[in-house]
Design a protein around this motif. Structure first.
Motif, short mmCIF file in Angstrom:
data_model
loop_
_atom_site.label_atom_id
_atom_site.label_comp_id
_atom_site.label_asym_id
_atom_site.label_seq_id
_atom_site.Cartn_x
_atom_site.Cartn_y
_atom_site.Cartn_z
N GLU A 1 0.56 -1.16 -0.04
CA GLU A 1 0.15 0.08 0.29
C GLU A 1 0.50 0.91 -0.02
OE1 GLU A 1 -2.17 -0.45 3.77
OE2 GLU A 1 -3.83 -2.29 2.43
N ASP A 2 2.26 1.44 0.67
CA ASP A 2 2.66 2.44 0.46
C ASP A 2 4.04 2.51 -0.49
OD1 ASP A 2 1.40 3.27 3.11
OD2 ASP A 2 3.28 2.12 4.28
N LEU A 3 4.12 1.91 -1.54
CA LEU A 3 4.76 1.92 -2.27
C LEU A 3 3.87 2.42 -3.33
CD1 LEU A 3 5.78 -2.59 -2.89
CD2 LEU A 3 7.03 -0.02 -1.57
N THR A 4 4.98 2.93 -4.93
CA THR A 4 4.33 3.61 -5.84
C THR A 4 3.40 3.15 -6.61
OG1 THR A 4 6.14 3.47 -7.27
CG2 THR A 4 6.69 5.68 -5.52
N GLU A 5 3.14 3.28 -7.92
CA GLU A 5 2.78 2.30 -8.67
C GLU A 5 3.51 1.28 -9.34
OE1 GLU A 5 -0.67 1.73 -9.37
OE2 GLU A 5 -1.06 2.24 -7.47
N GLU A 6 4.37 1.71 -9.72
CA GLU A 6 5.54 1.52 -10.32
C GLU A 6 6.19 0.34 -9.83
OE1 GLU A 6 9.86 2.21 -12.43
OE2 GLU A 6 8.85 3.76 -12.38
N GLN A 7 6.39 0.64 -8.58
CA GLN A 7 7.82 -0.83 -7.77
C GLN A 7 5.99 -1.59 -7.56
OE1 GLN A 7 8.12 2.62 -4.50
NE2 GLN A 7 9.70 2.20 -4.51
N LYS A 8 5.27 -1.45 -7.66
CA LYS A 8 3.70 -2.22 -6.90
C LYS A 8 3.70 -3.27 -8.46
CE LYS A 8 0.69 0.48 -5.07
NZ LYS A 8 -0.96 0.92 -3.98
#
Length: 138
Positions: free
Chosen positions: A108-115
Motif C-alpha cells: 500500500e505504501d509503494l509507488t505504482e511502478e514499484q507495485k
C-alpha cells in the motif's frame, strides 16, 4: 454411494460433449462404473476429475501430462506414507498465506511502478508454483 451421473448429465454439468467424455474414458483419464445392464455411470469423483482435466486444458497442458498427474494422484492416495509430507506442505502454505497478507499491507505504501515490478515478479513465481503443485499433488 452418493450422486451418480449418466454420461449426458456429466457432460452437461461440466460443459463438454459426450464424445469428449468418451475420449477421456478411452485414454484412461476417467473411469466409469458399469451397471448390470452395461450402462456407464460416473460418480462425484469422476465429476471432480473431469473439472480438473478441463482446468488443466485451459492452462494448455497436454492430455498425456494430465494423465500422468492423475496417475500420480491415485498413487499418492493409495500410499498413506505421504501423509506426513502433506501435513508439512499444508503448514508451509498456511505460512505463505500469512506472509502474502503482510506483503499486501506493505504494498500500500509503494509507488505504482514499484507495485507493478513486484507483481510481475510474483506472477512469474506463482505460475511456476502452480505448475509444480499440479505435477506433484494432482
Amino acid at each position: 454411494m452418493g450422486i451418480v451421473y449418466k454420461i449426458g448429465e456429466l457432460a452437461k454439468e461440466v460443459g463438454v460433449s459426450k464424445r469428449t467424455i468418451d475420449y477421456y474414458t478411452n485414454l484412461g483419464l476417467l473411469e466409469p462404473e458399469r451397471s448390470e445392464s452395461g450402462h456407464r455411470f460416473y460418480n462425484e469423483d469422476s465429476l471432480e476429475t473431469l473439472k480438473f482435466i478441463e482446468q488443466c486444458k485451459s492452462m494448455h497442458l497436454p492430455l498425456q501430462e494430465i494423465k500422468e498427474i492423475l496417475d500420480k494422484k491415485k498413487t499418492l492416495v493409495e500410499d498413506q506414507s505421504i501423509l506426513p509430507l502433506t501435513e508439512e506442505v499444508t503448514i508451509h502454505m498456511s505460512q505463505l498465506k500469512t506472509e502474502l497478507s503482510q506483503l499486501k499491507y506493505l504494498l500500500e505504501d509503494l509507488t505504482e511502478e514499484q507495485k507493478l515490478n513486484i507483481i510481475r515478479q510474483l506472477t512469474s513465481q506463482t505460475s511456476e508454483l502452480i505448475q509444480t503443485l499440479l505435477s506433484f499433488i494432482l
